[in-house]
Scaffold this active site. Structure first.
Site, PDB file in Angstrom:
ATOM      1  N   LYS A  51    -146.088 -16.668-110.076  1.00 44.97           N
ATOM      2  CA  LYS A  51    -144.852 -16.685-109.284  1.00 44.97           C
ATOM      3  C   LYS A  51    -144.707 -18.027-108.566  1.00 44.97           C
ATOM      4  O   LYS A  51    -145.651 -18.809-108.514  1.00 44.97           O
ATOM      5  CB  LYS A  51    -144.851 -15.524-108.289  1.00 44.97           C
ATOM      6  CG  LYS A  51    -145.968 -15.531-107.260  1.00 44.97           C
ATOM      7  CD  LYS A  51    -146.074 -14.150-106.604  1.00 44.97           C
ATOM      8  CE  LYS A  51    -147.303 -14.005-105.736  1.00 44.97           C
ATOM      9  NZ  LYS A  51    -147.185 -14.458-104.383  1.00 44.97           N
ATOM     10  N   ARG A 147    -146.179  -3.539 -96.583  1.00 42.47           N
ATOM     11  CA  ARG A 147    -145.179  -4.509 -97.012  1.00 42.47           C
ATOM     12  C   ARG A 147    -144.424  -3.873 -98.159  1.00 42.47           C
ATOM     13  O   ARG A 147    -143.537  -3.062 -97.930  1.00 42.47           O
ATOM     14  CB  ARG A 147    -145.943  -5.783 -97.426  1.00 42.47           C
ATOM     15  CG  ARG A 147    -145.198  -7.051 -97.399  1.00 42.47           C
ATOM     16  CD  ARG A 147    -146.087  -8.229 -97.720  1.00 42.47           C
ATOM     17  NE  ARG A 147    -146.682  -8.177 -99.050  1.00 42.47           N
ATOM     18  CZ  ARG A 147    -147.261  -9.190 -99.681  1.00 42.47           C
ATOM     19  NH1 ARG A 147    -147.347 -10.360 -99.081  1.00 42.47           N
ATOM     20  NH2 ARG A 147    -147.762  -9.075-100.886  1.00 42.47           N
ATOM     21  N   TYR A 269    -141.427 -42.237 -85.565  1.00 42.50           N
ATOM     22  CA  TYR A 269    -140.474 -41.477 -84.731  1.00 42.50           C
ATOM     23  C   TYR A 269    -141.143 -40.956 -83.458  1.00 42.50           C
ATOM     24  O   TYR A 269    -142.295 -40.529 -83.469  1.00 42.50           O
ATOM     25  CB  TYR A 269    -139.957 -40.265 -85.503  1.00 42.50           C
ATOM     26  CG  TYR A 269    -138.853 -40.586 -86.480  1.00 42.50           C
ATOM     27  CD1 TYR A 269    -137.658 -41.155 -86.048  1.00 42.50           C
ATOM     28  CD2 TYR A 269    -139.007 -40.300 -87.828  1.00 42.50           C
ATOM     29  CE1 TYR A 269    -136.636 -41.433 -86.958  1.00 42.50           C
ATOM     30  CE2 TYR A 269    -137.996 -40.561 -88.742  1.00 42.50           C
ATOM     31  CZ  TYR A 269    -136.812 -41.137 -88.291  1.00 42.50           C
ATOM     32  OH  TYR A 269    -135.818 -41.404 -89.174  1.00 42.50           O
ATOM     33  N   MET A 317    -139.478 -37.881 -93.323  1.00 43.14           N
ATOM     34  CA  MET A 317    -139.023 -37.217 -94.546  1.00 43.14           C
ATOM     35  C   MET A 317    -139.632 -37.842 -95.813  1.00 43.14           C
ATOM     36  O   MET A 317    -140.063 -37.137 -96.721  1.00 43.14           O
ATOM     37  CB  MET A 317    -137.495 -37.251 -94.637  1.00 43.14           C
ATOM     38  CG  MET A 317    -136.959 -36.427 -95.796  1.00 43.14           C
ATOM     39  SD  MET A 317    -135.176 -36.516 -95.948  1.00 43.14           S
ATOM     40  CE  MET A 317    -134.638 -35.598 -94.518  1.00 43.14           C
TER      41      MET A 317
HETATM   42  C1  LIG Z   1    -149.179  -8.002-105.241  1.00 42.98           C
HETATM   43  C2  LIG Z   1    -149.848  -9.324-105.427  1.00 42.98           C
HETATM   44  N1  LIG Z   1    -150.832  -9.437-106.323  1.00 42.98           N
HETATM   45  C3  LIG Z   1    -151.486 -10.612-106.514  1.00 42.98           C
HETATM   46  C4  LIG Z   1    -151.147 -11.732-105.782  1.00 42.98           C
HETATM   47  C5  LIG Z   1    -151.930 -13.010-105.976  1.00 42.98           C
HETATM   48  O1  LIG Z   1    -152.641 -13.312-104.797  1.00 42.98           O
HETATM   49  P1  LIG Z   1    -153.624 -14.541-104.696  1.00 42.98           P
HETATM   50  O2  LIG Z   1    -152.796 -15.762-104.822  1.00 42.98           O
HETATM   51  O3  LIG Z   1    -154.243 -14.415-103.349  1.00 42.98           O
HETATM   52  O4  LIG Z   1    -154.618 -14.410-105.808  1.00 42.98           O
HETATM   53  C6  LIG Z   1    -150.129 -11.659-104.833  1.00 42.98           C
HETATM   54  C7  LIG Z   1    -149.770 -12.855-104.050  1.00 42.98           C
HETATM   55  O5  LIG Z   1    -149.100 -12.867-103.090  1.00 42.98           O
HETATM   56  C8  LIG Z   1    -149.454 -10.429-104.659  1.00 42.98           C
HETATM   57  O6  LIG Z   1    -148.469 -10.315-103.758  1.00 42.98           O
END
Ligand SMILES: Cc1ncc(COP(=O)(O)O)c(C=O)c1O
Length: 378
Positions: A51, A147, A269, A317
């Site tokens: 992701k 969450r 700055y 920046m």
């Molecule tokens: C549900 C879930 N699984 C796996 C991961 C991967 O976590 P990590 O980067 O700590 O290995 C995340 C990351 O946020 C997650 O939200």
């Protein structure tokens, strides 16, 4: 005859134009994925979390490299990320952690994305689509993160009425640990117990609890597959012990200008840094727009000629300033590169100086760096 522009290779011209060089070692990512897999017992496998553009490192390069190395299950956060990954990998399994957002069911079906169902409403919405054939789904049970995932009362309802899952092929049941980086935290064992209890009553499906840090809590936490992200990319999954992962990124910043600054004069700055003695300052073409966080103003550092040199003044920046008084002026000159992230000062060290975590340093890396990928062939 003066050399023409055509004589300079494109890579050299790109290097001449850029203010920074970001090297991403795909072989190190593959090596980290294999190393994590080797920690698992027989029958357990290692997925990959890609992701946020593979934590800022470029999903388009990282995911195919992992697929070529044998990884078959990938996690993204959003449906858009899932669609982008499907275009890259026709044969991979792709699960979407943020779940089935209303209106995305058609996209999930067409791109063969697996929704990680986070509440009973999503379970019902996905079932409604499963009229002609069973649809794959993962189920996320909240065991203490508070969450995403089915709340305890929803899990209890599902256990009492498993027919709510009819029409779905349960590809996995997952949960996520809140404190896995703290091995001694009692919540780890509590979450493990809260995960095991419903598993015994839900339809049989592969189970997954551990992300990067959870893998290091031991075999009880591994179940059928693990879901590392950060550890693949070199972040230390065991922050209180030496990093067992290989470093993946190196970042170099180009010196644009050096100058002598008199005692009592200020730099940057807010005139935040005042020279206590006459010195030399190097201005480097990396700033907060490149992910060099402003919170590391006056605190971060770089390496030049084997010496650590402190960041002085505020990060702006596009620029940061280093005190290079102690460095040989032949090294600290315009056009030279300083090392901002390297083996001696890794992503976690950079994060500590900025008051954050390695995850944020990686995902903040900006788009302006000249990126060079190493390895990953095949
Ligand atoms: C549900 C879930 N699984 C796996 C991961 C991967 O976590 P990590 O980067 O700590 O290995 C995340 C990351 O946020 C997650 O939200």
């Amino acid at each position: 005859m003066a050399p023409s522009e055509k004589d300079e290779p494109a890579a050299e011209r790109a290097l001449a134009r850029t203010g920074s060089l970001l090297e991403i070692d795909l072989d190190a990512i593959i090596g980290n994925w294999r190393r994590l897999g080797q920690r698992l017992g027989p029958g357990a496998s290692c997925a990959a979390v890609v992701k946020a553009d593979a934590y800022g490192l470029g999903m388009a390069r990282v995911a195919p490299a992992l697929f070529a190395a044998g990884c078959r299950l990938f996690f993204v956060a959003t449906p858009d990320e899932g669609l982008a990954l499907r275009r890259l990998l026709g044969a991979a399994e792709i699960a979407v952690l943020n779940g089935l957002l209303p209106g995305t069911e058609g996209d999930f079906r067409r791109a063969r994305l697996i929704p990680v169902l986070n509440d009973l409403g999503q379970v019902a919405a996905w079932r409604a689509r499963a009229q002609t054939r069973a649809l794959p789904a993962m189920l996320h049970i909240d065991t203490g993160m508070g969450r995403l995932g089915l709340a305890p009362n929803e899990t209890a309802r599902l256990v009492a009425e498993p027919s709510r899952l009819a029409g779905l092929t349960l590809r996995a049941v997952i949960s996520h640990l809140a404190c896995a980086e703290e091995a001694a935290n009692a919540l780890n064992a509590e979450q493990l117990a809260r995960f095991r209890a419903p598993l015994a009553h839900l339809p049989a499906a592969p189970a997954s609890l551990a992300a990067s840090a959870g893998i290091f809590l031991g075999g009880d936490y591994h179940f059928d597959f693990v879901r590392p992200g950060a550890a693949l990319y070199g972040v230390n999954p065991t922050p209180r012990a030496p990093n067992p992962m290989s470093q993946v990124v190196r970042l170099k910043g180009k010196i644009l200008q050096t100058r002598e600054i008199d005692e009592g004069m200020t730099v940057g700055y807010g005139a935040a840094h005042r020279m206590r003695r006459p010195g030399r300052v190097a201005t480097v073409a990396v700033g907060y727009a490149d992910g060099w966080l402003r919170s590391s103003s006056q605190r971060g550092s770089a390496t030049l000629g084997g010496q650590r040199v402190p960041v002085i003044g505020r990060i702006s920046m596009d620029l940061l300033t280093l005190d290079v008084t102690e460095v040989d002026p032949a090294l600290a000159r315009p056009g030279s590169f300083v090392d901002l992230i390297d083996e001696s000062h890794d992503v976690d060290a950079v994060a500590a100086a900025a008051g954050t975590i390695g995850y944020e340093i990686l995902t903040a890396l900006g788009r302006r760096h000249h990126r060079v990928y190493r390895g990953g062939a095949g």
